[in-house]
Scaffold this active site. Structure first.
Site: not given
Length: 542
Positions: A182, A335, A444, A449
């Site tokens: 990754t 993944e 936030k 948000w």
């Protein structure tokens, strides 16, 4: 009652044999370091991949041993994709854009036994050679120069091997064939290991008409590095279909790619948004009568372009569409093999306005077959209503269920076995996934948000903006507020005051607008071309 179907295991070896038998005359083109083109056939590819497998077995490769590659996109790297698994080994692509220390750590963690490296990348290899001892280093003479003493010559090994006398290593369909690490920006990278079964299933699904739409008559230009999530699986797809493929080698600058498109016009290309942003800017600049490149390039009309790795701004899709090139956005992860969703034009949008079609094209798209996707919030699974926002979680036969040598942790996998992607999204009634952020990149403000991705895409639609990245900075009153880091187009001018009307016109409320703008020369990027917001947060901590 029992099925009458044969229990034939899925295998990459079948794809290799198919290419050798059916597509022997089809062409594979590689751009060399000196920018000349080298041409191979699939027949040569078939014999050379088998010769590589025979040579590796002769060198003592055992089933399951890892063989690392440190290579650009070219014909020999494609041979590794099939020759290493054919010998029973596991191909491990090392990301040449990482730091030498990180490459060395990854090679050690994977326990790589052999290394196949381009001669032009030997200086990079020597910077991490002390960190991991390979038993054998095989040098591919990409530049055409003699291989230095002390290394094995890739071409000499193949010349001594016997592809006709080679026998495939026995395997089960769940045996490993490849691994990638990754490209996370926090913590150590994690290894993902793919099997024959997962890779064949992913190839079959991704090649379908609404996704890659791969046809035997295509000419594919894979700009996405083969060391990045296996070039999104395209190496396996082109071999399965015997498609003509044009590898760009190390020449990934916009002008180089545009020149290559004139020599070998592609019908399908793959790349990250950064590459296509630079390419369309160079192309549009060349349309000016005063440009030194005026009349030098044409974009291949009708070309499809698969773009992923980061959010694709709607403005970029519109810019290419004006020249007859359609961008399909996809989303996935190392993944997920990696294709998970693709924004294809669903039939239900046939009568929709252009604005609606562009807006859908700018989403991450619709889940591909065999992938189950859900959006998870604090109260559980959320409805697909286009408004409910939560974490994307996925499962399926080509989704990883663990990491190499890492215990399964609840922040990565749910109790019922789904992969937690860390991406935050809403899914609409047609299944289009609109990613609003990474969980760690949301802003936030006052308990509400704000999507940094939405702000970035809107800012990049401003005529003066080349690129924009938005991060959260601490605020005493609101907890966090958005800061926009902006890169202007060459020769363009703009001030912070110019952006508020533009963002308001795109539907943002006043409280969602950035409080501050920083004009910078370039946005830092990860090894895979994504905005590296960690570096921006370090640069602008408050």
């Amino acid at each position: 009652m029992k099925s009458t179907m044969m229990a034939a295991p899925l295998s990459l070896n079948h794809l290799l044999e198919r290419a050798g038998k059916l597509f022997a005359a089809n062409e594979i083109v590689s751009r060399l370091p000196d920018k000349t083109l080298r041409r191979h056939s699939y027949g040569e590819f078939y014999r050379r991949a088998r010769a590589l497998a025979h040579a590796l077995q002769g060198a003592g490769l055992r089933k399951g041993d890892r063989v690392a590659t440190l290579s650009w996109n070219h014909h020999a790297h494609l041979e590794c994709y099939f020759g290493i698994p054919a010998a029973g080994g596991v191909m491990h692509t090392l990301n040449l854009r990482l730091s030498p220390d990180e490459i060395g750590w990854i090679a050690g963690n994977a326990e790589d036994r052999f290394l196949i490296v381009d001669d032009v990348l030997l200086p990079l290899y020597k910077q991490f050679a002390h960190l991991h001892k390979f038993e054998k280093v095989i040098v591919f003479p990409f530049s055409g120069a003699a291989v230095p003493a002390g290394f094995d010559d890739y071409e000499a090994l193949l010349a001594r091997a016997d592809p006709d006398g080679f026998s495939y290593a026995g395997h089960d369909e769940d045996d490993p064939v490849a691994m990638c690490y990754t490209s996370g920006t926090t913590g150590r990278p994690k290894g993902v290991v793919y099997s024959h079964r997962s890779t064949v299933l992913h190839t079959l699904v991704a090649s379908l008409g609404d996704f890659w739409g791969l046809r035997g008559t295509d000419v594919v230009l894979p700009v996405t590095p083969m060391f990045h999530a296996n070039c999104w699986g395209m190496p396996y797809g082109v071999v399965m279909m015997g498609v003509k493929v044009v590898f760009p080698g190390p020449h990934l600058h916009p002008e180089d790619l545009l020149d290559l498109m004139q020599l070998e016009p592609p019908t399908l290309s793959l790349g990250v948004p950064t590459i296509w942003l630079g390419l369309i800017q160079a192309f549009d600049a060349a349309q000016s009568a005063g440009s030194p490149n005026h009349g030098r390039w044409k974009l291949p009309r009708g070309m499809k372009s698969m773009v992923g790795g980061a959010a694709v701004p709607e403005s970029l899709i519109r810019a290419f569409d004006r020249h007859g090139v359609w961008i399909k956005q996809g989303w996935g992860m190392t993944e997920t093999s990696p294709v998970c969703t693709v924004a294809y034009p669903r039939d239900e949008l046939g009568e929709a306005t252009d604005d609606v079609k562009y807006a859908r094209a700018a989403t991450a798209g619709v889940p591909v077959p065999l992938v189950d996707l859900r959006v998870w919030g604090d109260e559980g699974e959320l409805p697909w209503d286009g408004k409910s926002v939560g974490e994307i979680q996925v499962s399926g036969p080509f989704i990883t269920g663990s990491y190499h040598r890492v215990p399964v942790e609840p922040d990565k996998f749910t109790a019922d076995g789904w992969l937690r992607t860390g991406d935050v999204a809403a899914v609409d009634e047609l299944g289009f996934v609109r990613i609003t952020d990474r969980t760690k990149d949301l802003v936030k403000s006052g308990g509400e948000w704000i999507s940094s991705v939405d702000l970035e895409n809107a800012l990049m639609g401003h005529p003066a903006v080349a690129e924009a990245a938005v991060i959260a900075i601490p605020d005493e009153k609101w907890s966090e507020r958005p800061l926009a880091c902006v890169v202007l187009k060459q020769g363009a001018q703009a001030t912070a005051a110019d952006f508020a009307p533009h963002l308001l016109k795109h539907g943002f409320a006043k409280w969602q607008l950035p409080d501050r703008y920083e004009f910078i020369d370039a946005i830092p990027r990860t090894s895979t071309g994504k905005f590296w917001k960690l570096k921006l947060r370090e640069r602008f901590p408050k």
